[in-house]
Design an enzyme around this catalytic site. Structure first.
Site, PDB file in Angstrom:
ATOM      1  N   GLU A 191       8.003  51.070  -7.732  1.00 11.87           N
ATOM      2  CA  GLU A 191       8.964  51.574  -6.758  1.00 11.87           C
ATOM      3  C   GLU A 191       8.412  52.770  -5.994  1.00 11.87           C
ATOM      4  O   GLU A 191       8.645  52.913  -4.787  1.00 11.87           O
ATOM      5  CB  GLU A 191      10.281  51.941  -7.444  1.00 11.87           C
ATOM      6  CG  GLU A 191      11.086  50.737  -7.917  1.00 11.87           C
ATOM      7  CD  GLU A 191      11.511  49.830  -6.773  1.00 11.87           C
ATOM      8  OE1 GLU A 191      11.631  50.302  -5.638  1.00 11.87           O
ATOM      9  OE2 GLU A 191      11.740  48.634  -7.033  1.00 11.87           O
TER      10      GLU A 191
ATOM     11  N   TYR B 113      17.234  56.589  -4.012  1.00 14.12           N
ATOM     12  CA  TYR B 113      16.842  55.180  -4.007  1.00 14.12           C
ATOM     13  C   TYR B 113      16.083  54.806  -5.276  1.00 14.12           C
ATOM     14  O   TYR B 113      16.394  53.823  -5.952  1.00 14.12           O
ATOM     15  CB  TYR B 113      15.986  54.842  -2.779  1.00 14.12           C
ATOM     16  CG  TYR B 113      15.339  53.483  -2.932  1.00 14.12           C
ATOM     17  CD1 TYR B 113      16.043  52.329  -2.645  1.00 14.12           C
ATOM     18  CD2 TYR B 113      14.032  53.355  -3.420  1.00 14.12           C
ATOM     19  CE1 TYR B 113      15.483  51.075  -2.841  1.00 14.12           C
ATOM     20  CE2 TYR B 113      13.462  52.120  -3.612  1.00 14.12           C
ATOM     21  CZ  TYR B 113      14.188  50.981  -3.320  1.00 14.12           C
ATOM     22  OH  TYR B 113      13.637  49.736  -3.527  1.00 14.12           O
TER      23      TYR B 113
ATOM     24  N   ASP C 214      17.325  49.420   0.374  1.00  8.86           N
ATOM     25  CA  ASP C 214      16.109  49.699   1.144  1.00  8.86           C
ATOM     26  C   ASP C 214      16.296  49.117   2.540  1.00  8.86           C
ATOM     27  O   ASP C 214      17.399  48.701   2.919  1.00  8.86           O
ATOM     28  CB  ASP C 214      14.872  49.136   0.439  1.00  8.86           C
ATOM     29  CG  ASP C 214      14.833  47.608   0.429  1.00  8.86           C
ATOM     30  OD1 ASP C 214      15.844  46.959   0.807  1.00  8.86           O
ATOM     31  OD2 ASP C 214      13.778  47.051   0.051  1.00  8.86           O
TER      32      ASP C 214
ATOM     33  N   CYS D 199      16.053  36.728   5.675  1.00 13.17           N
ATOM     34  CA  CYS D 199      16.718  37.548   6.696  1.00 13.17           C
ATOM     35  C   CYS D 199      15.717  38.552   7.270  1.00 13.17           C
ATOM     36  O   CYS D 199      15.917  39.766   7.238  1.00 13.17           O
ATOM     37  CB  CYS D 199      17.908  38.264   6.066  1.00 13.17           C
ATOM     38  SG  CYS D 199      19.077  38.955   7.246  1.00 13.17           S
TER      39      CYS D 199
ATOM     40  N   CYS E 164      17.986  31.335   9.056  1.00 10.07           N
ATOM     41  CA  CYS E 164      19.392  31.355   8.635  1.00 10.07           C
ATOM     42  C   CYS E 164      19.801  30.062   7.934  1.00 10.07           C
ATOM     43  O   CYS E 164      20.675  30.072   7.053  1.00 10.07           O
ATOM     44  CB  CYS E 164      20.294  31.600   9.837  1.00 10.07           C
ATOM     45  SG  CYS E 164      20.017  33.214  10.634  1.00 10.07           S
TER      46      CYS E 164
ATOM     47  N   CYS F 132      19.618  30.371   4.229  1.00  8.01           N
ATOM     48  CA  CYS F 132      20.216  31.571   3.638  1.00  8.01           C
ATOM     49  C   CYS F 132      21.449  31.231   2.796  1.00  8.01           C
ATOM     50  O   CYS F 132      22.366  30.557   3.280  1.00  8.01           O
ATOM     51  CB  CYS F 132      20.607  32.558   4.739  1.00  8.01           C
ATOM     52  SG  CYS F 132      21.341  34.085   4.090  1.00  8.01           S
TER      53      CYS F 132
ATOM     54  N   CYS G 177      28.063  35.253   6.953  1.00  6.06           N
ATOM     55  CA  CYS G 177      27.328  36.158   7.839  1.00  6.06           C
ATOM     56  C   CYS G 177      27.942  36.196   9.238  1.00  6.06           C
ATOM     57  O   CYS G 177      27.929  35.198   9.970  1.00  6.06           O
ATOM     58  CB  CYS G 177      25.867  35.747   7.923  1.00  6.06           C
ATOM     59  SG  CYS G 177      24.878  36.852   8.950  1.00  6.06           S
TER      60      CYS G 177
END
Length: 352
Positions: free
Chosen positions: A45, A128, A146, A198, A205, A208, A214
């Site tokens: 991270e 975060y 993020d 995305c 899409c 997805c 959405c």
């Protein structure tokens, strides 16, 4: 109110399409009872902050091979760690990495805290990173946000507020989807969704799992989100880098101050970086300017460096830096901008 249905749909997608990463425990292994190593989660991270997965992979593998435990990293020398980090950028991360490793090793018996509050008290761990470690390593229902998650949330809800003003609102939206169980898998799933489906441009899409919920997809304008405020033009600073090579092959290098840009890294002596840099050669010599300038972009400004080279018999007493024997010098230990300088200087010296 948490949207458990959306989280379940995303986790079902993730179980089939999770990215394979050296720091990640797969959904199958998690279900089999294999738990993530907090050290590897933390290390990945920190490395991934403002850096792509592709760039981080080899660095992560190098670090975990050299220092497989947090105690090993804590015992490493600063120059060795900075050299291993060279090229990854944002070097304050490496300095904080060492500070954090030493606190955990020396004060916490090598054990990472298992909650956001205690994690966030450690060097270099902000909101975060503490959320990511809590969720991924300990499966706590923390919301990890993020750039990928911001993009997903802005599209799912067609958020008109531009970034960065929208950050707090997007985080609040993301909290509505974070499940109480499998929070670690969910955190990685929504980041994977943003990274692979995305995407900023040409999102797929049709593949997805959240297509039906959405708002941006229904509007037919997913690429219009997230909205962003116009970027301000970055200023340009200039400077001079001095590269001296001794007749026996040694190079004159200096270690930059621990604090500040490129702190703790090896580099070439040089001038200040400003609109009107003042020449500051490390010793008197016949410095030869190169025909090629080095250009590099930092977070807040563009840098243009002129490169001057000189050869010496070693009789001079440099005001800054020390000569490093050729056998001990590795260009890969230099940060990217200094490596660019080396490439230009080497070509200039070889053409003399």
């Amino acid at each position: 109110m948490r949207d458990n249905t959306a989280a379940t749909e995303l986790l079902t997608w993730y179980d089939k399409h999770a990215r394979d990463m050296p720091w990640r425990i797969s959904p199958k292994d998690r279900k089999a009872g294999i738990r993530p190593d907090p050290y590897r989660v933390w290390l990945s991270e920190v490395m991934l902050q403002q850096t792509t997965v592709a760039a981080v992979r080899s660095y992560f593998e190098t670090f975990t091979k050299l220092w497989p435990r947090v105690q090993d990293l804590a015992a490493a020398s600063d120059p060795d760690v900075m050299a291993a980090w060279a090229g990854l950028g944002y070097y304050a991360r490496a300095r904080n990495l060492l500070k954090c490793a030493r606190v955990i090793s020396q004060e916490l018996n090598g054990v990472f805290p298992n909650n956001r509050v205690d994690l966030q008290a450690l060097p270099g761990i902000g909101p975060y990173t503490s959320a990511a470690i809590s969720a991924i390593a300990y499966d706590l229902p923390e919301t990890v946000v993020d750039g990928n998650v911001e993009r997903v949330m802005s599209r799912v809800h067609a958020v008109e507020t531009p970034l960065p003003k929208a950050k707090s609102g997007l985080t609040a939206l993301a909290e509505n989807y974070t499940p109480k169980t499998r929070a670690g898998d969910y955190a990685q799933a929504v980041m994977d969704l943003g990274a692979t489906i995305c995407t900023p441009r040409k999102p797929t899409c049709s593949l997805c799992p959240w297509m039906d919920i959405c708002a941006a997809f229904r509007l037919g304008t997913p690429e219009a989100f997230p909205k962003k405020e116009p970027k301000k033009a970055k200023p340009v600073r200039r400077g001079v880098a001095y590269v001296a090579k001794r007749n026996d092959g040694a190079w004159l290098l200096e270690r930059r101050p621990a604090k500040g840009l490129l702190g703790g890294m090896l580099g070439w002596p040089g001038s200040n970086w400003s609109d009107a840099p003042e020449p500051n050669p490390p010793f008197d010599a016949n410095w030869t300017p190169s025909d090629v300038e080095v250009r590099h972009t930092f977070t807040h400004f563009h840098l243009v460096l002129s490169v001057q080279t000189a050869t010496t018999d070693g009789s001079e007493n440099p005001e800054t830096g020390e000569f490093l024997p050729a056998s001990a010098f590795r260009p890969t230990d230099l940060p990217t901008v200094m490596r660019k300088v080396f490439d230009v200087a080497r070509d200039s010296l070889e053409s003399d």
